[in-house]
Design a protein around this motif. Sequence first.
Motif, PDB file in Angstrom:
ATOM      1  N   GLY A 149     -25.736 -23.302  14.192  1.00  0.00           N
ATOM      2  CA  GLY A 149     -26.377 -24.192  13.232  1.00  0.00           C
ATOM      3  C   GLY A 149     -25.467 -25.293  12.739  1.00  0.00           C
ATOM      4  O   GLY A 149     -25.915 -26.204  12.067  1.00  0.00           O
ATOM      5  N   ALA A 150     -24.182 -25.249  13.094  1.00  0.00           N
ATOM      6  CA  ALA A 150     -23.257 -26.283  12.639  1.00  0.00           C
ATOM      7  C   ALA A 150     -23.429 -27.540  13.481  1.00  0.00           C
ATOM      8  O   ALA A 150     -23.791 -27.485  14.664  1.00  0.00           O
ATOM      9  N   ALA A 151     -23.176 -28.688  12.869  1.00  0.00           N
ATOM     10  CA  ALA A 151     -23.252 -29.962  13.583  1.00  0.00           C
ATOM     11  C   ALA A 151     -21.914 -30.281  14.210  1.00  0.00           C
ATOM     12  O   ALA A 151     -20.875 -30.222  13.570  1.00  0.00           O
ATOM     13  N   LEU A 156     -32.410 -32.139   9.545  1.00  0.00           N
ATOM     14  CA  LEU A 156     -31.110 -31.980  10.198  1.00  0.00           C
ATOM     15  C   LEU A 156     -30.095 -31.348   9.258  1.00  0.00           C
ATOM     16  O   LEU A 156     -29.353 -30.434   9.640  1.00  0.00           O
ATOM     17  N   VAL A 179     -26.145 -29.875  17.700  1.00  0.00           N
ATOM     18  CA  VAL A 179     -26.259 -28.743  16.792  1.00  0.00           C
ATOM     19  C   VAL A 179     -25.934 -27.474  17.576  1.00  0.00           C
ATOM     20  O   VAL A 179     -26.648 -27.109  18.515  1.00  0.00           O
ATOM     21  N   THR A 237     -28.312 -38.398  16.259  1.00  0.00           N
ATOM     22  CA  THR A 237     -28.888 -37.118  16.675  1.00  0.00           C
ATOM     23  C   THR A 237     -29.907 -37.332  17.782  1.00  0.00           C
ATOM     24  O   THR A 237     -29.966 -36.570  18.754  1.00  0.00           O
ATOM     25  N   THR A 245     -31.947 -30.705  19.567  1.00  0.00           N
ATOM     26  CA  THR A 245     -31.931 -32.147  19.848  1.00  0.00           C
ATOM     27  C   THR A 245     -33.199 -32.583  20.580  1.00  0.00           C
ATOM     28  O   THR A 245     -33.799 -33.624  20.257  1.00  0.00           O
ATOM     29  N   SER A 255     -31.381 -22.950  17.361  1.00  0.00           N
ATOM     30  CA  SER A 255     -31.006 -24.368  17.335  1.00  0.00           C
ATOM     31  C   SER A 255     -30.511 -24.886  18.676  1.00  0.00           C
ATOM     32  O   SER A 255     -30.057 -26.020  18.777  1.00  0.00           O
ATOM     33  N   ASP A 299     -25.854 -28.434   5.781  1.00  0.00           N
ATOM     34  CA  ASP A 299     -25.230 -29.485   4.967  1.00  0.00           C
ATOM     35  C   ASP A 299     -26.135 -29.857   3.796  1.00  0.00           C
ATOM     36  O   ASP A 299     -26.376 -31.033   3.519  1.00  0.00           O
ATOM     37  N   THR A 344     -28.229 -27.653   9.813  1.00  0.00           N
ATOM     38  CA  THR A 344     -26.768 -27.619   9.958  1.00  0.00           C
ATOM     39  C   THR A 344     -26.069 -27.053   8.730  1.00  0.00           C
ATOM     40  O   THR A 344     -24.846 -26.944   8.712  1.00  0.00           O
TER      41      THR A 344
END
Length: 437
Positions: free
Chosen positions: A433-435, A363, A429, A422, A300, A296, A369, A367
């Motif tokens: 993998g977390a935003a 996305l 990111v 984004t 972006t 990741s 989510d 991330t």
Amino acid sequence: MTTDEHQEHKEHRRKLRFLLRSAASLASTTVITAGLGFLYWALAARVFPAASVGEASTAVAAMSLIAPLTLLGFGTLLIAELPDMTEGRSTLVSTAALVTGLAAGVVAFGGALAIPGDFLGLPGINRPAVAAIFAAAVATQAVGLLLDQALLSMDGGVIQLRRNLIQAVVKLILLAVFALTLVKWGALSIFASWLLANVVSLAVISVVLVRRYRVPVRRLIPVPRMLRGLHINAARHHVLNTALLVPYFAMPIIANVILGSEMAAYFYAAWSVASFVFFLPLSLSTALFASGSRDSRTFTLEFRKTLRYSLLACVAANLVMALVGRFVLHIFGENYAEAGFTSLIVLCVGGLGLIVKDHHVALARVTGDVGRESLLVAVLSAAELIGAALGAMSGGLTGLALGWLVAVVLGAVLYAPRVWQTYLGRVVVAPSGAAVP
């Protein structure tokens, strides 16, 4: 350019090639299977009675609906999980395939015995023997879909393309053979060609994978504990996948219930043609998810490229449909072109909104989510169906398409802020993998 910058540039180019190769494989799979599928049904229509073709196509539609809904979220979950695993990949895939196949088979067999036969198509499907054939077909279809998705982040969609090509070719050959030998069995012999083609494609691809990765047979034995700790994430992916799938399958049903079978046929033709406008952007967003799951760090940059490419492809496809859409629908019949052209154009415009939705979903998957995304997509998918139903009741076929479009635009408005942030790089990111806002 420093050595580090040169290395970073090479790495970005490598990831971009993987992204574009994945999208190309997904798009090619759609085009090839659609083309061979056209030949398949054309041949069936030539050699089998129309009633048998109708029964078989209904059974295939039911199979195509049940199979993805019984993946239990494992397909997209494995896209995210496999790249980070250092060992046990083959065991995890085989275990997920076993669970998915069993779930699909049980649901299909129970449905075949309980649901009125007209809904599933095959004559005598309420008898255990025919129900077992239907269940086996659904199970193999589900396992095939699982492999297609699970291996996407590993090989960029090459395996998916090969498996679907094998399945389509074998299915066509078997249909020709059955037309000469088992034509008296009608719909059942047509449907059996799907089942056997699924089995052949899975067997061939399994052998290819075992040889390529030199996997010992003992590692292919399913181990239930491999799924420990994954069931919650799998359930979240399943809810999200279901929310994404339901509008696609439910729209023709709404047309049939509210407008009647004739108008439903016109809508189904327009909906099928419009899907060709949707599939390339969807392939890009799916490839974005697979690439982001692998690494990741440049997500972006890839997000910007796929969003731009998707919008450009969709605008171009809309212009093409405006010019040739009526002619394409005319292939179905003059009434299809007359009644469905306006709806086709409206549906194609909605593809622009779906691009925003698909990138928002990609996305969320990268991330982690997925839980919150599932709820949001479920609500907005329900809004699409409600909008379509209200539009159909007030404006017929065109009203149905416009009602759906209004709901898609509403969804795009809600999805857009996160997508835009984004795109601008305001949502970063992290490698985990977390935003990071």
